[in-house]
Design an enzyme around this catalytic site. Structure first.
Site, PDB file in Angstrom:
ATOM      1  N   ASP B 309       0.847  -1.182   0.000  1.00  0.00           N
ATOM      2  CA  ASP B 309       0.000   0.000   0.000  1.00  0.00           C
ATOM      3  C   ASP B 309       0.882   1.231   0.000  1.00  0.00           C
ATOM      4  OD1 ASP B 309      -2.692  -0.735  -0.083  1.00  0.00           O
ATOM      5  OD2 ASP B 309      -2.542  -1.536   1.957  1.00  0.00           O
ATOM      6  N   ASP B 346      -6.899  24.679  11.222  1.00  0.00           N
ATOM      7  CA  ASP B 346      -6.953  23.403  10.488  1.00  0.00           C
ATOM      8  C   ASP B 346      -6.133  22.357  11.250  1.00  0.00           C
ATOM      9  OD1 ASP B 346      -6.912  21.339   8.742  1.00  0.00           O
ATOM     10  OD2 ASP B 346      -6.379  22.545   6.983  1.00  0.00           O
ATOM     11  N   GLU B 350      -2.358  17.832   6.983  1.00  0.00           N
ATOM     12  CA  GLU B 350      -1.993  18.730   5.877  1.00  0.00           C
ATOM     13  C   GLU B 350      -1.910  20.161   6.396  1.00  0.00           C
ATOM     14  OE1 GLU B 350      -4.305  16.414   5.568  1.00  0.00           O
ATOM     15  OE2 GLU B 350      -4.054  15.323   3.689  1.00  0.00           O
ATOM     16  N   PHE B 379     -13.244  22.292   6.916  1.00  0.00           N
ATOM     17  CA  PHE B 379     -13.356  21.650   5.608  1.00  0.00           C
ATOM     18  C   PHE B 379     -14.625  20.813   5.562  1.00  0.00           C
ATOM     19  CE2 PHE B 379     -12.736  18.033   2.823  1.00  0.00           C
ATOM     20  CZ  PHE B 379     -12.284  18.650   1.657  1.00  0.00           C
ATOM     21  N   ALA B 381     -16.929  18.177   2.818  1.00  0.00           N
ATOM     22  CA  ALA B 381     -16.840  17.461   1.549  1.00  0.00           C
ATOM     23  C   ALA B 381     -17.658  18.152   0.471  1.00  0.00           C
ATOM     24  CB  ALA B 381     -17.311  16.022   1.728  1.00  0.00           C
ATOM     25  N   THR B 383     -18.277  21.634   0.149  1.00  0.00           N
ATOM     26  CA  THR B 383     -17.654  22.859  -0.390  1.00  0.00           C
ATOM     27  C   THR B 383     -16.220  22.625  -0.831  1.00  0.00           C
ATOM     28  OG1 THR B 383     -16.884  23.484   1.789  1.00  0.00           O
ATOM     29  CG2 THR B 383     -19.046  24.300   1.146  1.00  0.00           C
ATOM     30  N   SER B 386     -11.828  25.254   3.110  1.00  0.00           N
ATOM     31  CA  SER B 386     -11.820  25.593   4.525  1.00  0.00           C
ATOM     32  C   SER B 386     -11.205  26.986   4.656  1.00  0.00           C
ATOM     33  CB  SER B 386     -11.015  24.564   5.323  1.00  0.00           C
ATOM     34  OG  SER B 386      -9.648  24.662   4.966  1.00  0.00           O
ATOM     35  N   ASP B 520      -5.483  -4.328   6.127  1.00  0.00           N
ATOM     36  CA  ASP B 520      -6.124  -4.265   7.429  1.00  0.00           C
ATOM     37  C   ASP B 520      -7.644  -4.260   7.351  1.00  0.00           C
ATOM     38  OD1 ASP B 520      -6.264  -1.808   6.286  1.00  0.00           O
ATOM     39  OD2 ASP B 520      -5.207  -0.740   7.882  1.00  0.00           O
TER      40      ASP B 520
END
Lengths: 573, 684
Positions: B309, B346, B350, B379, B381, B383, B386, B520
């Protein structure tokens, strides 16, 4: 040793390899059922045979059916050969009027010929009618060799195929091997031998008056035709008792060269053909190089040991420059005798152009060791290839572990079942050779109270017995002359040794073929260790030497090795 | 990463005491039968011991010799047993502490399945059956494996994983699986038991570390056949030698023939074989990986393709800001200040990486906006934007098209340098985030997947081992290709669904390759089951853990690489010691054969290249060497032969040199030294 001697050796070997290259592609085409230049002529004949025998050439067999076909063919071959010998007095073509062959000798000889051994407890010219020689012995010279090739290709196909349930059709492999390969070359080869001076006639014998005025009966017969296939089919059963030392079987150096060439060419070509059939010629070449090194080391020891002469005679004032000449034909010389002896035991031929019995102890050990190892460098027709591949599988198993992967050879994983079958095959040899030899020396006092078995005492006598069983077990057929083998004990045990050496070995091999064919072919990666380089060649040589040395060290130590040390002390047997 | 279980010292005294005792217990022929080579040794040891007793009674002067041979043959068997016992002992200590955890636990079995019902019986954990519901409250030990059906709790799994940071377990989703033996730290959960008594994860682990239910693996079996075959061959050799010797005028005693036999049969590898297997499993356990079978460990050595992964294995889990690209007319520092402000609230990784970059690269300090009556827009989903409104400024960051829509521009109307920056970032596999203040476009933030620092070298090492690495990611092909090339993987699977993974595994297996992967989630389960080596993460779902054939207690996907190395090491150790064992025989022949025939053929003394003192001392020295070499190689068998990722040919050359050539030379030296000692002490 002389430069001329080595040049002779390399000239013959170079001729073998040069011819083996084109023949290898021909063999691959014949056994992979591709078109050859003889197809237009022979295909109708081939189809005729299948129609006559009711064989569907398009239907392939699994390993069980393939084995059954091979066994059935061998049993029928055994029975007919036995019958022809026992009834030779009522059949035609018996100009010398021989009596039926004795039952135990006929048993031994029949097994000998169906197993491609051609052990000679009989003297051809004094025992067998022309009909037996031609219809019985010569026919088996062809089909027993073809059977070997068929079984080898069953294993080759197992490596070439992926997840396959079949490994070929025995009847097709047998027919094509004889028809396309052995017969055409034999016709040419026999004519070449005739050209060299080998007789080919249906006359029984001629009476000659010698210079001294004595009468001499000289045996004749269809020698050339049998002689060539004797060598090329790695058979070895001579028309005459004296085999290729006889001037009618092997009259001069040219016929000698042709015969050595014929002994080696098919085994060498079939190893290269194996590379072609599995689609990786490097694999065939690596195996051939390995075989070549083992063969050459043998030639070196024999040549060196023979050319040095007998130290006991040298001490008595005999010039050692000629080397040891006892039991040798002067017309062949030490170099080509060394090559013949090593080649005939490196393959399962067993023809001789000198008496191995008369070699220096260490030189005599080489043919013996070659056969103890099963005659696999380069081996009998077909038999050498499958014999060598079994050893390669064992070598690869240990080496594969050392690189940290489940061992694989030619893309096939070597797992429990493969190891079981390979070990089963390998076990047969020491069991038969050491078992029968030990039984012989233990029972000698009881079975042979008058001491007729052995003409030599001490370690040399032991060598003769071990040599005999090694030879028969490896389906070689050459003998250490001092042993009288034509009696009930050796005819029977020898017959069993040949039987086990062939069939008890090859049945596990065919099962192995079935098991490998069913496996998926794993693509090679950097993590797989390459089986075509110098490292692999070295590994194979190491494993072979150690594996066989460990098995036979005590026996060899009590035979030729101690004889050598005793000879240095001035004692002979 | 969790602390690894430390390897016990080789000569830890408690393990040693137990192992010495076990070595005698293991003499029981019924258990020894599993090991044909050592079993044969035991049988012939009994025979020689009987001859020793006869010699004692008969007073024929042979008792000193036959007694010593008998003793050393018994030592050979005991040393082999001891090797196995030491290997097992190293796991047993760990198993004992696990077992204590299991037996003391009480369970609160709910009488009623209805939600809210909380009446329970207190029963022993060992009496729980599949389907029972139990209540586990703060401070309780979870009595058995199961799924959380109600509630949420923080759980300390250090008993199993060694990791002390608590993990969250809740009903539904990928975090519902709990393991017996772990402890609830806070809150409560209701658990439906999924494991029958005796087959819980803890039970399996105990069995594994103890080596109790150890079955011989396919490769071990194949090797055993080779060793048994060699044993039979040498039996034939020794029995027939007796006949050849009597022909040659030498009467060999049974004692010396047996001495020869034991020297020839591969006792070294035969004695160490099971210790090597157990040690391989233990090495894995020390890496905090539990394999459900030895077969899986072997398969790991054979793996051709690793499915990894991207997230967490190849890259750090999160994208990080690496640069700020202002649009023309905006100073870079202004942009940096704006993004710093916009990201203050935030809490995503990130967001934190943006702040970190602004502070480190532009030396900005973090302003305090709490007293400025700032309004934070988290933030969402919908729009995909943020930001924060503070001090009259309206700062926003978000997906490029969303921000463009916000400032009222179409793609084409955006400034050329802005468009170029966005294109460049997307092309190299990064994620562009647009930044705006009010209606003004300020620039772009470059968010990038950061490839782990030394991962490229590890992949190169894998390539040298012949293993192909495949990166699996949900990213689009452009992004995936960029990261793949940066990380140096051989192939990648972009926008991969679980079905894609499964299909890829099937395709590779069709081509004859062996695949390893880790996963997992429940949706990884089919692929884990299909893969030849499936490593499930301990944090994963019950389904994933059931489907895989290994569980990684640290949940560290990079461990696949170590697992492969351990598998290879296991096979290499077997192969190398087999080679060594067989190569040893050459020297033993040179010691024993001349000794056997000293009276019949004094000429064979030429083969006595070691110049051993007498025939008895030669035979005795070979037997002693044969026994001691087992003890000497125990540390190597337990540690394993060193693995180097250098390609098969180089590896083989190296091991052939060390264990093949070394195996031929070492016994010549060893036997000579022992012979000198034996003759100094007048033992023979």
């Amino acid at each position: 040793m002389t430069i001329v001697g080595w040049l002779q050796i390399f000239f013959v070997l170079a001729a073998v390899v040069a011819c083996a290259i084109p023949i290898s592609s021909y063999i691959a085409n014949v056994l992979d059922r591709k078109r050859t230049f003889l197809t237009p002529v022979l295909a109708p004949v081939e189809r005729g045979f299948y129609k006559l025998a009711g064989v569907d050439p398009a239907r392939e067999q699994g390993w069980v059916a393939y084995t059954m076909a091979m066994l059935a063919f061998s049993v029928v071959g055994f029975l007919t050969l036995y019958a022809v010998q026992r009834l030779q007095n009522v059949f035609p073509l018996n100009p010398q009027g021989f009596d039926p062959v004795a039952p135990d000798l006929a048993f031994n000889t029949s097994i000998s010929f169906i197993t491609n051994t051609n052990w000679q407890n009989y003297g051809g010219e004094t025992t067998m009618s022309h009909l037996v020689q031609m219809l019985g012995l010569t026919v088996h010279n062809f089909v027993s060799a073809a059977t070997g090739l068929a079984m080898a290709w069953a294993l080759v196909r197992a490596f070439a195929r992926s997840e396959a349930t079949t490994i070929g059709n025995f009847w097709v492999d047998l027919t094509r091997s004889v028809l396309y390969l052995l017969l055409p070359i034999s016709v040419i080869g026999a004519l070449v031998l005739v050209f060299c001076g080998v007789p080919q006639t249906l006359l029984g014998s001629i009476d000659a008056t010698t210079l001294e005025g004595a009468k001499q009966t000289i045996s004749l017969g269809p020698v050339a035709s049998q002689e060539f296939i004797k060598e090329m089919g790695t058979n070895g059963g001579g028309f005459f008792n004296a085999n290729s030392t006889h001037p009618f079987e092997n009259p001069n150096i040219w016929s000698n060269i042709v015969e050595i060439w014929a002994i080696l060419v098919i085994p060498v070509a079939s190893v290269l053909a194996f590379g072609r059939s599995i689609g990786d010629q490097r694999q065939g070449r690596a195996i051939l190089v390995t075989m070549g090194i083992l063969l050459l080391v043998g030639v070196l020891v024999v040549y060196w040991s023979e050319a040095a002469g007998n130290p006991i005679l040298t001490a008595l004032g005999v010039d050692p420059a000629q080397g040891n000449l006892e039991g040798k034909e002067l017309r062949f010389g030490n170099a080509l005798t060394a090559l013949f002896a090593t080649g005939t035991t490196g393959t399962s031929t067993g023809a001789v152009n000198a008496m191995h019995d008369s070699f220096m102890p260490l030189a005599g050990m080489i043919p013996m060791f070659n056969m103890l190892a099963g005659c696999i460098w380069p081996g009998g027709v077909g038999a050498g290839l499958y014999g060598f591949l079994v050893v390669a599988i064992i070598a690869v198993f240990v080496a594969g572990l050392m690189v940290g992967r489940t061992p694989e050879y030619l893309g096939k994983k070597i797992e429990t079942r493969e190891m079981k079958l390979a070990m089963l095959a390998v076990l047969i040899y020491p069991l038969v050779v050491l078992g029968f030899s030990a039984a012989s020396v233990l029972l000698q006092g009881t079975l042979d109270p008058d001491g007729n078995w052995l003409t030599n005492a001490g370690p040399h006598g032991l060598s003769e017995i071990i040599y005999a069983f090694a030879s028969q077990n490896a389906n070689n057929g050459s003998a250490f002359g001092g042993l009288s083998g034509n009696n009930l004990w050796f005819n029977t045990t020898g017959g069993l040794a040949m039987f086990f050496g062939r069939f008890a070995y090859v049945i596990p091999v065919l099962a192995l073929a079935g098991s490998l064919a069913a496996k998926k072919k794993v693509p090679a990666s950097v993590g797989t260790f390459p089986t075509h380089g110098a490292l692999f060649v070295g590994l194979l040589i190491g494993v072979i030497i150690i594996l066989y040395l460990l098995q036979y060290f005590p026996a060899l130590a009590l035979g030729p090795v101690v004889e050598h040390f005793l000879m240095l002390g001035g004692k002979t047997f | 990463m969790a602390s690894k279980v430390a390897a016990p010292a080789f000569f830890d005294s408690s393990i040693m005491r137990r192992a010495i005792l076990d070595a005698f217990v293991k003499l029981n022929p019924q258990t020894l039968m599993r090991n044909p080579v050592i079993f044969v040794t035991e049988v012939v040891s009994v025979v020689v011991a009987a001859f020793f007793v006869r010699d004692l009674i008969a007073h024929n002067g042979n008792a000193l010799f036959s007694g010593q041979i008998a003793a050393w043959l018994w030592f050979t068997v005991l040393f082999a047993n001891f090797a196995e016992a030491v290997a097992e002992g190293r796991g047993k200590a760990q198993a004992d502490s696990l077992r204590r955890m299991r037996s003391d636990t009480r369970a609160k079995r709910l009488k009623d399945a209805r939600s809210g019902a909380s009446a329970f019986d207190s029963i022993n954990a060992l009496d729980l059956r599949v389907g029972d519901l139990v209540l586990v409250e703060a401070g309780d030990v979870i009595p058995s494996d199961g799924d959380v059906i109600e509630g949420i709790a923080s759980v300390n799994e250090s008993a199993i994983t060694g990791e002390s940071a608590p993990v969250i377990r809740e009903s539904g989703g990928d975090r519902c699986a709990v393991t017996g033996g772990t402890t609830v730290l806070s809150d409560w959960i209701k658990v439906r038991i999924t494991a029958a008594p005796g087959s819980t994860f803890l039970d399996r682990m105990i069995a594994l570390v103890e080596g109790a239910e150890r079955q011989r693996t396919p490769n071990e079996l194949a090797l055993s056949i080779l060793l048994s075959g060699l044993t039979i061959i040498f039996l034939i050799v020794c029995v027939t030698l007796w006949a050849f010797a009597s022909y040659s005028g030498a009467a060999l005693s049974v004692t010396v023939l047996i001495a020869l036999l034991v020297c020839l049969i591969p006792t070294t590898i035969g004695g160490l074989l099971s210790a090597i297997g157990i040690a391989g499993m233990n090495r894995l356990i020390r890496f905090n990986v539990v394999a459900t079978s030895g077969r899986a460990v072997e398969a790991a050595g054979d793996v051709d393709t690793l499915l990894l992964d991207k997230t967490g294995t190849i890259t750090f889990g999160n994208r990080m800001a690496t640069e700020f690209v202002p649009t023309s007319g905006v100073p870079e520092r202004v942009l940096a200040e704006a993004v710093l402000m916009a990201s203050l609230a935030d809490e995503t990784p990130e967001g934190r990486s943006i702040i970190a970059l602004a502070k480190s690269k532009y030396a900005l300090s973090e302003p305090d906006i709490s007293k400025d009556n700032a309004q934070v827009f988290p933030f969402s989903a919908q729009t995909r934007i943020s930001g924060v409104d503070v001090g009259g400024r309206s700062l926003r960051k978000g997906a490029v098209d969303a921000i463009l829509a916000l400032v009222g521009l179409t793609q084409a109307e955006a400034p050329a340098d802005f468009r170029q920056a966005v294109d460049r970032i997307a092309r190299t596999g990064g994620t562009p985030l647009a930044v705006a203040e009010g209606q003004r476009l300020l620039g772009v933030i470059h968010l990038k997947d950061i490839v782990k620092p030394d991962i490229k070298e590890r992949f190169a090492a894998l390539r040298a081992m012949g293993i192909k690495t495949v990166m699996v990611t949900g990213d689009n092909p452009v992004t995936a290709a960029a990261i793949a090339s940066e990380a140096g993987v051989d192939d990648f699977l972009a926008q991969a669904t679980p079905e894609d993974k499964l299909a890829y595994i099937r395709k590779e297996q069709q081509g004859g390759r062996l695949i390893a992967m880790c996963g997992d989630g429940t949706n990884d389960a089919p692929a884990l089951a299909q893969a030849d080596v499936g490593v499930a993460m301990q944090t994963g779902t019950q389904a994933a853990r059931e489907a895989g054939n290994m569980v990684d207690l640290d949940s560290d996907p990079t461990k696949l690489i170590e697992i492969v190395e351990i598998g290879k090491q296991l096979l290499m150790t077997r192969g190398s010691l087999t080679t060594f064992s067989i190569a040893n025989d050459v020297a033993k022949y040179f010691a024993i054969i001349p000794a056997l025939f000293i009276s019949a053929y004094p000429e064979l003394q030429s083969l006595n290249v070691m110049r051993l003192a007498s025939s008895n001392s030669a035979i005795l020295s070979a037997v002693i060497f044969n026994a001691l070499i087992i003890i000497a190689l125990i540390p190597l068998a337990l540690r394993g032969v060193a693995y180097r990722p250098v390609g098969a040919a180089a590896l083989l050359r190296r091991n052939l040199l060390i264990y093949g050539l070394g195996g031929i030379i070492v016994p010549f030296v060893g036997i000579k030294i022992i012979d000198v000692i034996v003759s100094i002490l007048h033992l023979a």
